[in-house]
Design a protein around this motif. Structure first.
Motif, PDB file in Angstrom:
ATOM      1  N   ARG A 100    -104.103 -58.777 -82.027  1.00  9.51           N
ATOM      2  CA  ARG A 100    -103.953 -59.893 -82.966  1.00  9.51           C
ATOM      3  C   ARG A 100    -103.273 -59.475 -84.262  1.00  9.51           C
ATOM      4  O   ARG A 100    -103.456 -58.363 -84.747  1.00  9.51           O
ATOM      5  CB  ARG A 100    -105.314 -60.486 -83.302  1.00  9.51           C
ATOM      6  N   LEU A 101    -102.524 -60.420 -84.820  1.00 14.22           N
ATOM      7  CA  LEU A 101    -101.925 -60.230 -86.129  1.00 14.22           C
ATOM      8  C   LEU A 101    -103.028 -60.355 -87.178  1.00 14.22           C
ATOM      9  O   LEU A 101    -104.015 -61.079 -86.970  1.00 14.22           O
ATOM     10  CB  LEU A 101    -100.840 -61.288 -86.361  1.00 14.22           C
ATOM     11  N   PRO A 102    -102.876 -59.699 -88.319  1.00 12.42           N
ATOM     12  CA  PRO A 102    -103.947 -59.740 -89.325  1.00 12.42           C
ATOM     13  C   PRO A 102    -104.130 -61.103 -89.995  1.00 12.42           C
ATOM     14  O   PRO A 102    -105.211 -61.422 -90.479  1.00 12.42           O
ATOM     15  CB  PRO A 102    -103.536 -58.671 -90.345  1.00 12.42           C
ATOM     16  N   ASP A 103    -103.106 -61.931 -90.002  1.00  9.48           N
ATOM     17  CA  ASP A 103    -103.168 -63.250 -90.629  1.00  9.48           C
ATOM     18  C   ASP A 103    -103.427 -64.304 -89.543  1.00  9.48           C
ATOM     19  O   ASP A 103    -102.660 -64.407 -88.577  1.00  9.48           O
ATOM     20  CB  ASP A 103    -101.854 -63.548 -91.359  1.00  9.48           C
ATOM     21  N   ALA A 104    -104.501 -65.083 -89.693  1.00  9.18           N
ATOM     22  CA  ALA A 104    -104.887 -66.058 -88.658  1.00  9.18           C
ATOM     23  C   ALA A 104    -103.808 -67.112 -88.432  1.00  9.18           C
ATOM     24  O   ALA A 104    -103.557 -67.500 -87.283  1.00  9.18           O
ATOM     25  CB  ALA A 104    -106.211 -66.717 -89.028  1.00  9.18           C
ATOM     26  N   ASP A 105    -103.165 -67.606 -89.493  1.00  7.41           N
ATOM     27  CA  ASP A 105    -102.113 -68.610 -89.312  1.00  7.41           C
ATOM     28  C   ASP A 105    -100.940 -68.035 -88.526  1.00  7.41           C
ATOM     29  O   ASP A 105    -100.418 -68.673 -87.604  1.00  7.41           O
ATOM     30  CB  ASP A 105    -101.623 -69.142 -90.660  1.00  7.41           C
ATOM     31  N   ALA A 106    -100.525 -66.814 -88.879  1.00  9.56           N
ATOM     32  CA  ALA A 106     -99.420 -66.166 -88.159  1.00  9.56           C
ATOM     33  C   ALA A 106     -99.805 -65.927 -86.698  1.00  9.56           C
ATOM     34  O   ALA A 106     -98.985 -66.095 -85.788  1.00  9.56           O
ATOM     35  CB  ALA A 106     -99.040 -64.854 -88.839  1.00  9.56           C
ATOM     36  N   GLU A 107    -101.061 -65.555 -86.460  1.00  6.78           N
ATOM     37  CA  GLU A 107    -101.545 -65.337 -85.094  1.00  6.78           C
ATOM     38  C   GLU A 107    -101.492 -66.629 -84.285  1.00  6.78           C
ATOM     39  O   GLU A 107    -101.038 -66.635 -83.138  1.00  6.78           O
ATOM     40  CB  GLU A 107    -102.970 -64.775 -85.118  1.00  6.78           C
ATOM     41  N   LEU A 112     -98.954 -69.868 -80.034  1.00  7.03           N
ATOM     42  CA  LEU A 112     -98.355 -71.140 -79.598  1.00  7.03           C
ATOM     43  C   LEU A 112     -96.885 -70.962 -79.239  1.00  7.03           C
ATOM     44  O   LEU A 112     -96.388 -71.609 -78.316  1.00  7.03           O
ATOM     45  CB  LEU A 112     -98.545 -72.204 -80.672  1.00  7.03           C
ATOM     46  N   SER A 113     -96.192 -70.077 -79.925  1.00  8.39           N
ATOM     47  CA  SER A 113     -94.801 -69.768 -79.576  1.00  8.39           C
ATOM     48  C   SER A 113     -94.738 -69.117 -78.198  1.00  8.39           C
ATOM     49  O   SER A 113     -93.865 -69.438 -77.387  1.00  8.39           O
ATOM     50  CB  SER A 113     -94.170 -68.854 -80.626  1.00  8.39           C
ATOM     51  N   ALA A 114     -95.681 -68.216 -77.918  1.00 10.70           N
ATOM     52  CA  ALA A 114     -95.740 -67.580 -76.599  1.00 10.70           C
ATOM     53  C   ALA A 114     -96.056 -68.618 -75.521  1.00 10.70           C
ATOM     54  O   ALA A 114     -95.482 -68.581 -74.427  1.00 10.70           O
ATOM     55  CB  ALA A 114     -96.786 -66.465 -76.606  1.00 10.70           C
ATOM     56  N   LEU A 115     -96.958 -69.541 -75.826  1.00  9.36           N
ATOM     57  CA  LEU A 115     -97.292 -70.607 -74.873  1.00  9.36           C
ATOM     58  C   LEU A 115     -96.067 -71.465 -74.580  1.00  9.36           C
ATOM     59  O   LEU A 115     -95.796 -71.804 -73.421  1.00  9.36           O
ATOM     60  CB  LEU A 115     -98.436 -71.469 -75.422  1.00  9.36           C
ATOM     61  N   LYS A 116     -95.323 -71.796 -75.613  1.00 15.37           N
ATOM     62  CA  LYS A 116     -94.109 -72.605 -75.447  1.00 15.37           C
ATOM     63  C   LYS A 116     -93.137 -71.917 -74.479  1.00 15.37           C
ATOM     64  O   LYS A 116     -92.591 -72.560 -73.584  1.00 15.37           O
ATOM     65  CB  LYS A 116     -93.453 -72.836 -76.807  1.00 15.37           C
ATOM     66  N   LEU A 134     -95.314 -75.857 -92.354  1.00 15.85           N
ATOM     67  CA  LEU A 134     -93.994 -75.306 -92.684  1.00 15.85           C
ATOM     68  C   LEU A 134     -93.722 -74.013 -91.921  1.00 15.85           C
ATOM     69  O   LEU A 134     -92.629 -73.803 -91.395  1.00 15.85           O
ATOM     70  CB  LEU A 134     -93.877 -75.074 -94.184  1.00 15.85           C
ATOM     71  N   ARG A 135     -94.727 -73.155 -91.858  1.00 19.34           N
ATOM     72  CA  ARG A 135     -94.560 -71.892 -91.141  1.00 19.34           C
ATOM     73  C   ARG A 135     -94.329 -72.145 -89.651  1.00 19.34           C
ATOM     74  O   ARG A 135     -93.512 -71.467 -89.015  1.00 19.34           O
ATOM     75  CB  ARG A 135     -95.789 -71.011 -91.356  1.00 19.34           C
ATOM     76  N   ALA A 136     -95.025 -73.096 -89.080  1.00 16.67           N
ATOM     77  CA  ALA A 136     -94.859 -73.404 -87.657  1.00 16.67           C
ATOM     78  C   ALA A 136     -93.473 -73.974 -87.383  1.00 16.67           C
ATOM     79  O   ALA A 136     -92.833 -73.602 -86.389  1.00 16.67           O
ATOM     80  CB  ALA A 136     -95.946 -74.373 -87.205  1.00 16.67           C
ATOM     81  N   ARG A 137     -93.006 -74.861 -88.249  1.00 17.34           N
ATOM     82  CA  ARG A 137     -91.653 -75.415 -88.070  1.00 17.34           C
ATOM     83  C   ARG A 137     -90.611 -74.304 -88.152  1.00 17.34           C
ATOM     84  O   ARG A 137     -89.650 -74.290 -87.383  1.00 17.34           O
ATOM     85  CB  ARG A 137     -91.366 -76.483 -89.113  1.00 17.34           C
TER      86      ARG A 137
END
Length: 149
Positions: A100-107, A112-116, A134-137
């Protein structure tokens, strides 16, 4: 459709009562796959030790997931308002080798990017958090940004 943790904790409606197809503007009779990454379950578990109103919502949500997922590998079903859609709820587990990445939002965005990529379909992140949206977009995900109420 993948709600972030804040949606489960702070949306005015409990997740089982949300009109998910309407929220993401699903076409008539289009199925909706609601995805709950295992990271979100961990954040809900952590929220059980927070403020009283958040603690209660986290416990209710986790209890409902426990009732829904006797077999965590099998999708659960939710009733759709109007009955024009099937809503299947999936737990998205991490691969055992995943770090896991240390930041929950980045994780969450990473998962979700991997799922896509895996399913070859669009993934819609549902969030109350402007920064997360914004980060997700920026990462190429579709976002349904809910307004705080």
């Amino acid at each position: 459709v993948a709600p972030d943790t804040n949606v489960f904790l702070h949306h005015p409606q409990f997740f089982t009562d949300v009109d998910w197809p309407g929220l993401v503007e699903a076409r008539p009779h289009e199925d909706v796959e609601l995805v709950v990454p295992i990271l979100v379950l961990g954040e809900l578990d952590h929220a059980k030790r927070g403020r009283a109103e958040v603690r209660s919502r986290a416990r209710q949500t986790l209890r409902r997931f426990d009732e829904m997922f006797h077999d965590p590998a099998a999708p659960a079903r939710l009733e759709a308002p109007g009955g024009n859609h099937d809503i299947r709820v999936h737990l998205l587990a991490d691969d055992p080798q995943h770090v896991r990445l240390p930041d929950a939002d980045a994780e969450l965005i990473d998962r979700l990017s991997a799922l896509k990529q895996l399913v070859g379909r669009e993934v819609v992140l549902v969030s109350l958090d402007t920064s997360m949206a914004l980060r997700a977009r920026t990462a190429g995900l579709n976002v349904c940004k809910l307004e705080d109420t």
